[in-house]
Design a protein around this motif. Structure first.
Motif, PDB file in Angstrom:
ATOM      1  N   ILE A 180       0.850  -1.187   0.000  1.00  0.00           N
ATOM      2  CA  ILE A 180       0.000   0.000   0.000  1.00  0.00           C
ATOM      3  C   ILE A 180       0.890   1.244   0.000  1.00  0.00           C
ATOM      4  N   VAL A 183       1.076   5.722  -0.204  1.00  0.00           N
ATOM      5  CA  VAL A 183       0.387   6.992   0.045  1.00  0.00           C
ATOM      6  C   VAL A 183       1.252   8.130  -0.487  1.00  0.00           C
ATOM      7  N   LEU A 223      -5.471   9.386  -0.908  1.00  0.00           N
ATOM      8  CA  LEU A 223      -5.989   8.113  -0.430  1.00  0.00           C
ATOM      9  C   LEU A 223      -4.951   7.033  -0.747  1.00  0.00           C
ATOM     10  N   PRO A 224      -4.918   5.958   0.017  1.00  0.00           N
ATOM     11  CA  PRO A 224      -3.931   4.908  -0.257  1.00  0.00           C
ATOM     12  C   PRO A 224      -4.213   4.218  -1.595  1.00  0.00           C
ATOM     13  N   GLU A 250      -2.933   0.653  -4.012  1.00  0.00           N
ATOM     14  CA  GLU A 250      -2.342  -0.681  -3.855  1.00  0.00           C
ATOM     15  C   GLU A 250      -1.628  -1.099  -5.130  1.00  0.00           C
ATOM     16  N   PRO A 284      -8.641   4.086  -5.345  1.00  0.00           N
ATOM     17  CA  PRO A 284      -8.014   3.877  -4.034  1.00  0.00           C
ATOM     18  C   PRO A 284      -7.992   2.405  -3.652  1.00  0.00           C
ATOM     19  N   LEU A 342      -9.566  -0.808   1.701  1.00  0.00           N
ATOM     20  CA  LEU A 342      -9.098  -1.050   3.062  1.00  0.00           C
ATOM     21  C   LEU A 342     -10.236  -0.782   4.041  1.00  0.00           C
ATOM     22  N   THR A 370      -8.083   0.655   9.149  1.00  0.00           N
ATOM     23  CA  THR A 370      -6.773   0.370   8.549  1.00  0.00           C
ATOM     24  C   THR A 370      -6.306   1.563   7.713  1.00  0.00           C
ATOM     25  N   GLN A 371      -7.218   2.121   6.934  1.00  0.00           N
ATOM     26  CA  GLN A 371      -6.869   3.296   6.133  1.00  0.00           C
ATOM     27  C   GLN A 371      -6.442   4.460   7.025  1.00  0.00           C
ATOM     28  N   GLU A 372      -7.115   4.643   8.129  1.00  0.00           N
ATOM     29  CA  GLU A 372      -6.761   5.719   9.053  1.00  0.00           C
ATOM     30  C   GLU A 372      -5.349   5.530   9.600  1.00  0.00           C
TER      31      GLU A 372
END
Length: 348
Positions: free
Chosen positions: A212, A214, A226-227, A229, A253, A256, A260-262
C-alpha cells in the motif's frame, strides 16, 4: 519564469530518471515557464540543453548528444528554480540538494536532511522505530563486518528472522539490488549482490501482505492522498516488473477497512514530519489480511513516469499531472522565500 529540470545522474536509476523527466516535460505549463534541461551523464558530467518552450517529442532527445560537457556550476542561473528529477544515490540522497543550497537556488522537493535520511533505509527504520511506528523485523549488515566473520552475520540474521527474507541495499530505490531469499545459500549470494550497490545492507523479514502506498504533498501543512495498492502477478516486484513489463496493476483507491486506512494515513503523515520532509514524498506500507500495518519506506523523490503511483494517486484526488507539477514548483518557491526571510531577519 525559468525552470531548470535536472535528470539522469550516476545512480542505477538513471533510466528511470530520464523517463520521469520526459513525463514532466509533457505536462509542464509552457505558457508560464521556459525549461532548461540539464542532463547528468552516468560519468557525472553535466550537459545543458537549449531552452524549451514546448514539450519534446522524443525521450532520447533528453540525452543531449549534441551538447558539450560543462562544469556543474554552469547550472546556476539567477531567478531560476531547479526541479531535481533525480532518483537514487547522488541525486535523491541530499548530495545534490546540498549543492543547490550552496548555490543558494530554490528547488523542488525535500531538503538535505529529509533527502539523506529518507534515502537510507537503515537510518529511516531506526527513526521510525524510535517513533513507535510498526515495521517488520530487520537486521542491518555492514560489508566490512560481514567480510570479517560472515558466519556470525548469518547466525545473527537467522536468529532474528525467518525465511523468506528480503535483502536490500540501504541506499537504493526502484527495487534495484533487492533479492528475495529462501535459504542460507541464496542469502549469501544476495548479500554479495547488494554489496555491489552499497556497503550497508538491510535484511528484512518477508511477510504475506499487500503493498500500500500513500502520496504526500506540502511543506508545513501536509496533504495525503488516499492509499493505493500495487498488485503484481509475482511475489517480488522487481525493476523490470515496475518499468518494463505491462502486468502491474495500480488499484486507486485501495480497498481497506476504515480503521486500517486511518492508520496508514496517520503513519504516512507522521513519517513525513519525522524526516522534516517538504514538497513531496511517497510512503509505502505492508498491510496484512488481518489489518496489521507495517511501515516499509519513504521515497523523497518518487517516480514520475506514466506507470508511477505518485502522480496517479493525486489524479484520483482530482489533481492533474500539470497541476501537480505547478503545486510542487510553488512549494519549492515558498520554502526558498521563507528561508531567505529568516536569513534577512538574522542579519538586521
Amino acid at each position: 519564469m525559468k525552470i531548470i529540470l535536472v535528470y539522469g545522474g550516476q545512480s542505477p536509476e538513471h533510466e528511470v530518471s530520464i523517463m520521469s523527466a520526459y513525463a514532466i516535460l509533457q505536462a509542464i505549463f509552457y505558457s508560464y515557464y521556459e525549461v532548461t534541461p540539464v542532463y547528468i551523464q552516468k560519468n557525472g558530467r553535466f550537459k545543458i540543453g537549449d531552452v524549451l518552450h514546448e514539450a519534446p517529442t522524443e525521450m532520447d532527445s533528453l540525452r543531449l548528444l549534441q551538447q558539450a560537457e560543462v562544469e556543474p556550476t554552469s547550472l546556476y542561473q539567477p531567478e531560476a528554480l531547479v526541479f531535481p528529477c533525480l532518483h537514487g544515490p547522488n541525486g535523491e540522497d541530499g548530495t545534490f540538494q546540498g549543492f543547490l543550497e550552496t548555490l543558494n537556488m530554490p528547488y523542488v522537493g525535500c531538503g538535505v536532511l529529509a533527502s539523506a535520511c529518507g534515502m537510507d533505509k537503515i537510518v529511516t527504520k531506526n527513526l521510525m522505530l524510535q517513533a513507535g511506528i510498526p515495521q517488520v523485523p530487520f537486521v542491518p549488515v555492514i560489508q566490512d563486518i560481514w567480510k570479517e566473520n560472515p558466519r556470525a552475520i548469518f547466525e545473527r540474521i537467522e536468529g532474528a528472522l525467518l525465511y523468506p527474507m528480503y535483502v536490500k541495499p540501504a541506499n537504493m530505490g526502484s527495487s534495484v539490488g533487492i533479492t528475495r531469499v529462501e535459504d542460507r545459500e541464496s542469502l549469501q549470494k544476495a548479500l554479495g549482490q547488494a554489496f555491489q550497490f552499497d556497503r550497508r545492507v538491510i535484511v528484512e523479514q518477508g511477510i504475506d501482505a499487500r503493498e500500500i502506498e500513500v502520496a504526500l504533498l506540502g511543506n508545513h501543512e501536509v496533504r495525503t492522498s488516499l492509499p493505493g495498492e500495487v498488485k503484481k502477478p509475482v511475489d517480488f516486484y522487481d525493476y523490470q516488473t515496475k518499468y518494463e513489463n505491462q502486468d502491474v496493476e495500480l488499484v486507486i483507491p485501495a480497498v481497506l477497512a476504515p480503521e486500517t486506512q486511518e492508520k496508514v494515513l496517520q503513519y504516512a503523515k507522521q513519517a513525513y514530519q519525522i524526516l522534516a520532509a517538504t514538497g513531496l514524498s511517497r510512503c509505502d506500507f505492508f498491510v496484512t489480511n488481518s489489518g496489521e500495518v507495517f511501515f516499509n519506506e519513504i521515497n523523497t523523490m518518487p517516480g514520475f513516469t506514466p506507470k508511477s503511483m505518485y502522480p496517479a494517486l493525486w489524479q484520483e484526488r482530482g489533481l492533474s499531472y500539470g497541476d501537480l507539477i505547478e503545486e510542487l514548483i510553488q512549494l519549492g518557491l515558498n520554502r526558498f522565500r521563507q528561508k531567505q526571510e529568516r536569513q534577512q531577519s538574522l542579519t538586521k
